[in-house]
Design a protein around this motif. Structure first.
Motif, PDB file in Angstrom:
ATOM      1  N   LYS A 186       0.808  -1.215   0.000  1.00  0.00           N
ATOM      2  CA  LYS A 186       0.000   0.000   0.000  1.00  0.00           C
ATOM      3  C   LYS A 186       0.847   1.273   0.000  1.00  0.00           C
ATOM      4  CE  LYS A 186      -3.634   0.365   2.487  1.00  0.00           C
ATOM      5  NZ  LYS A 186      -4.479   0.401   3.709  1.00  0.00           N
ATOM      6  N   PHE A 187       2.149   1.132  -0.265  1.00  0.00           N
ATOM      7  CA  PHE A 187       3.014   2.297  -0.395  1.00  0.00           C
ATOM      8  C   PHE A 187       3.022   2.776  -1.840  1.00  0.00           C
ATOM      9  CE2 PHE A 187       4.428   1.015   3.719  1.00  0.00           C
ATOM     10  CZ  PHE A 187       5.023   2.128   4.296  1.00  0.00           C
ATOM     11  N   GLY A 188       2.956   4.093  -2.009  1.00  0.00           N
ATOM     12  CA  GLY A 188       3.049   4.677  -3.338  1.00  0.00           C
ATOM     13  C   GLY A 188       4.484   5.097  -3.641  1.00  0.00           C
ATOM     14  N   ARG A 189       4.627   6.138  -4.449  1.00  0.00           N
ATOM     15  CA  ARG A 189       5.961   6.639  -4.798  1.00  0.00           C
ATOM     16  C   ARG A 189       6.698   7.108  -3.545  1.00  0.00           C
ATOM     17  NH1 ARG A 189       5.887  11.389  -8.795  1.00  0.00           N
ATOM     18  NH2 ARG A 189       8.139  11.192  -8.468  1.00  0.00           N
ATOM     19  N   THR A 190       8.008   6.937  -3.565  1.00  0.00           N
ATOM     20  CA  THR A 190       8.854   7.398  -2.461  1.00  0.00           C
ATOM     21  C   THR A 190       9.224   8.864  -2.680  1.00  0.00           C
ATOM     22  OG1 THR A 190       9.752   5.192  -2.165  1.00  0.00           O
ATOM     23  CG2 THR A 190      11.030   7.008  -1.255  1.00  0.00           C
ATOM     24  N   ALA A 191       9.247   9.623  -1.600  1.00  0.00           N
ATOM     25  CA  ALA A 191       9.654  11.030  -1.656  1.00  0.00           C
ATOM     26  C   ALA A 191      11.002  11.193  -0.969  1.00  0.00           C
ATOM     27  CB  ALA A 191       8.619  11.911  -0.972  1.00  0.00           C
ATOM     28  N   SER A 192      11.841  12.034  -1.526  1.00  0.00           N
ATOM     29  CA  SER A 192      13.129  12.364  -0.907  1.00  0.00           C
ATOM     30  C   SER A 192      13.095  13.814  -0.449  1.00  0.00           C
ATOM     31  CB  SER A 192      14.281  12.157  -1.900  1.00  0.00           C
ATOM     32  OG  SER A 192      14.407  10.787  -2.234  1.00  0.00           O
ATOM     33  N   ILE A 193      13.332  14.025   0.836  1.00  0.00           N
ATOM     34  CA  ILE A 193      13.359  15.384   1.385  1.00  0.00           C
ATOM     35  C   ILE A 193      14.813  15.800   1.533  1.00  0.00           C
ATOM     36  CG2 ILE A 193      12.668  16.869   3.297  1.00  0.00           C
ATOM     37  CD1 ILE A 193      10.454  14.873   3.944  1.00  0.00           C
ATOM     38  N   VAL A 194      15.204  16.856   0.837  1.00  0.00           N
ATOM     39  CA  VAL A 194      16.602  17.293   0.835  1.00  0.00           C
ATOM     40  C   VAL A 194      16.764  18.573   1.641  1.00  0.00           C
ATOM     41  CG1 VAL A 194      17.008  16.225  -1.403  1.00  0.00           C
ATOM     42  CG2 VAL A 194      16.335  18.629  -1.299  1.00  0.00           C
ATOM     43  N   PHE A 195      18.005  18.825   2.048  1.00  0.00           N
ATOM     44  CA  PHE A 195      18.290  20.068   2.763  1.00  0.00           C
ATOM     45  C   PHE A 195      18.059  21.255   1.829  1.00  0.00           C
ATOM     46  CE2 PHE A 195      21.062  17.195   5.312  1.00  0.00           C
ATOM     47  CZ  PHE A 195      20.522  17.475   6.563  1.00  0.00           C
ATOM     48  N   PRO A 196      17.230  22.217   2.224  1.00  0.00           N
ATOM     49  CA  PRO A 196      17.039  23.414   1.385  1.00  0.00           C
ATOM     50  C   PRO A 196      18.334  24.217   1.295  1.00  0.00           C
ATOM     51  CG  PRO A 196      15.333  23.237   3.080  1.00  0.00           C
ATOM     52  CD  PRO A 196      16.407  22.254   3.438  1.00  0.00           C
ATOM     53  N   PRO A 204      19.892  28.163  -0.521  1.00  0.00           N
ATOM     54  CA  PRO A 204      19.424  29.434  -1.067  1.00  0.00           C
ATOM     55  C   PRO A 204      18.901  29.251  -2.495  1.00  0.00           C
ATOM     56  CG  PRO A 204      21.509  29.738   0.062  1.00  0.00           C
ATOM     57  CD  PRO A 204      21.261  28.255   0.030  1.00  0.00           C
ATOM     58  N   ASN A 205      17.692  29.701  -2.731  1.00  0.00           N
ATOM     59  CA  ASN A 205      17.040  29.596  -4.043  1.00  0.00           C
ATOM     60  C   ASN A 205      16.788  28.142  -4.470  1.00  0.00           C
ATOM     61  OD1 ASN A 205      17.194  32.469  -4.392  1.00  0.00           O
ATOM     62  ND2 ASN A 205      19.344  32.222  -4.975  1.00  0.00           N
ATOM     63  N   TYR A 206      16.751  27.229  -3.490  1.00  0.00           N
ATOM     64  CA  TYR A 206      16.490  25.823  -3.815  1.00  0.00           C
ATOM     65  C   TYR A 206      15.667  25.210  -2.698  1.00  0.00           C
ATOM     66  CZ  TYR A 206      17.292  20.898  -4.982  1.00  0.00           C
ATOM     67  OH  TYR A 206      17.128  19.564  -5.285  1.00  0.00           O
ATOM     68  N   PHE A 207      14.366  25.049  -2.967  1.00  0.00           N
ATOM     69  CA  PHE A 207      13.458  24.443  -1.990  1.00  0.00           C
ATOM     70  C   PHE A 207      12.476  23.575  -2.784  1.00  0.00           C
ATOM     71  CE2 PHE A 207      12.269  25.281   2.552  1.00  0.00           C
ATOM     72  CZ  PHE A 207      11.312  24.276   2.654  1.00  0.00           C
ATOM     73  N   PRO A 208      12.912  22.378  -3.195  1.00  0.00           N
ATOM     74  CA  PRO A 208      12.091  21.551  -4.090  1.00  0.00           C
ATOM     75  C   PRO A 208      10.744  21.163  -3.473  1.00  0.00           C
ATOM     76  CG  PRO A 208      13.975  20.310  -3.261  1.00  0.00           C
ATOM     77  CD  PRO A 208      14.193  21.727  -2.863  1.00  0.00           C
ATOM     78  N   GLU A 209       9.706  21.235  -4.304  1.00  0.00           N
ATOM     79  CA  GLU A 209       8.347  20.923  -3.856  1.00  0.00           C
ATOM     80  C   GLU A 209       7.932  19.492  -4.187  1.00  0.00           C
ATOM     81  OE1 GLU A 209       6.041  23.922  -5.817  1.00  0.00           O
ATOM     82  OE2 GLU A 209       6.633  25.498  -4.391  1.00  0.00           O
ATOM     83  N   THR A 210       8.825  18.729  -4.809  1.00  0.00           N
ATOM     84  CA  THR A 210       8.486  17.368  -5.234  1.00  0.00           C
ATOM     85  C   THR A 210       7.949  16.497  -4.109  1.00  0.00           C
ATOM     86  OG1 THR A 210      10.193  17.517  -6.942  1.00  0.00           O
ATOM     87  CG2 THR A 210       9.363  15.324  -6.431  1.00  0.00           C
ATOM     88  N   PRO A 211       8.543  16.513  -2.895  1.00  0.00           N
ATOM     89  CA  PRO A 211       8.002  15.653  -1.831  1.00  0.00           C
ATOM     90  C   PRO A 211       6.526  15.936  -1.541  1.00  0.00           C
ATOM     91  CG  PRO A 211      10.133  16.544  -1.189  1.00  0.00           C
ATOM     92  CD  PRO A 211       9.739  17.248  -2.440  1.00  0.00           C
TER      93      PRO A 211
END
Length: 256
Positions: free
Chosen positions: A127-137, A139-146
């Protein structure tokens, strides 16, 4: 021959007998610990168990100079060690494909990975879907993919495993606390009402050890909780089966 072998999740005792057997045959043993790391052991201890010296490779060594490793395996038995399972990272899959293209004999020795270890929470693996990776933000990089992955999984009633950033060159490992704060910041930015301080999550710390910490509770109650040493993972549960609800009650530390 090129042998890709997983070392498991936590310490040198996680490696399989098959890995030990093939290590004895190896002319050279390489390892990388930038995709994941065994926090319950050291390189020296792994070498002691294998009885051989290990050459540590950086991300650049593997991703940009992997051809050297492949070419060496034409006339030598070369072993390449990774934390977890060797076929989870796409970089390692690329190595296998390239070696196969060149007619080199490849053996893969699988091992426990976080993808199997999450079963200890009582949540059902299928019942798990896609895995998300949370990275350290940065400057000017704060990915919204997770955030997007969690949203899409929740729409389908699926659980989301969030892997937290590792920067081994800086000895920096994202804690679940940092990961939860980033998720709330993403909600502030996106404002799609997917996450809040009342959202219930599971935090799994030191998976693969004999005493992992598994905590279930609201983000607001866990954001300052002490989960102990790394590695940490976060799970955002989707629609829960009644057996999963019971498992979370009895297999996890419930907060409050």
């Amino acid at each position: 021959m090129l042998i890709l072998a997983g070392l498991g999740l936590y310490d040198e005792k996680d490696m399989t007998l098959k890995t030990l057997e093939y290590a004895k045959k190896a002319d050279k043993i390489y390892a990388e610990f930038y995709t994941a790391v065994l926090t319950g052991t050291t390189l020296d201890k792994i070498e002691e168990v294998l009885g051989k010296k290990i050459i540590l490779l950086s991300r650049e060594d593997v991703e940009y100079r992997g051809n050297k490793l492949i070419e060496e395996s034409r006339d030598k038995v070369v072993m390449f060690l990774t934390a977890g399972d060797p076929m989870v990272a796409t970089t390692h899959i690329d190595l296998v494909i390239e070696a196969k293209k060149r007619g080199i004999d490849v053996r893969v020795i699988n091992a426990p990975s976080i993808y199997s270890a999450v079963g200890i929470t009582g949540l059902q693996i299928y019942k798990f879907g896609r895995t998300a990776s949370i990275v350290f933000p940065e400057p000017n990089y704060f990915p919204e993919t997770p955030y997007n992955i969690i949203r899409d999984n929740l729409k389908m009633g699926l659980h989301t495993l969030c892997l937290l950033d590792i920067q081994t060159d800086k000895n920096r490992f994202m804690s679940a606390n940092e990961g939860l704060k980033i998720l709330l910041e993403l909600e502030d930015r996106k404002r799609e009402n997917i996450l809040s301080r009342d959202t219930k999550v599971v935090v799994l710390a030191r998976a693969g050890s004999l005493k992992p910490k598994i905590v279930y509770g609201k983000i607001g109650d866990l954001i300052d909780y002490d989960f102990g040493p790394p590695l940490h993972s976060i799970i955002i549960p989707g629609k829960l089966h009644f057996m999963e609800e019971e498992a979370l009650k009895y297999l996890c530390e419930n907060i409050p």
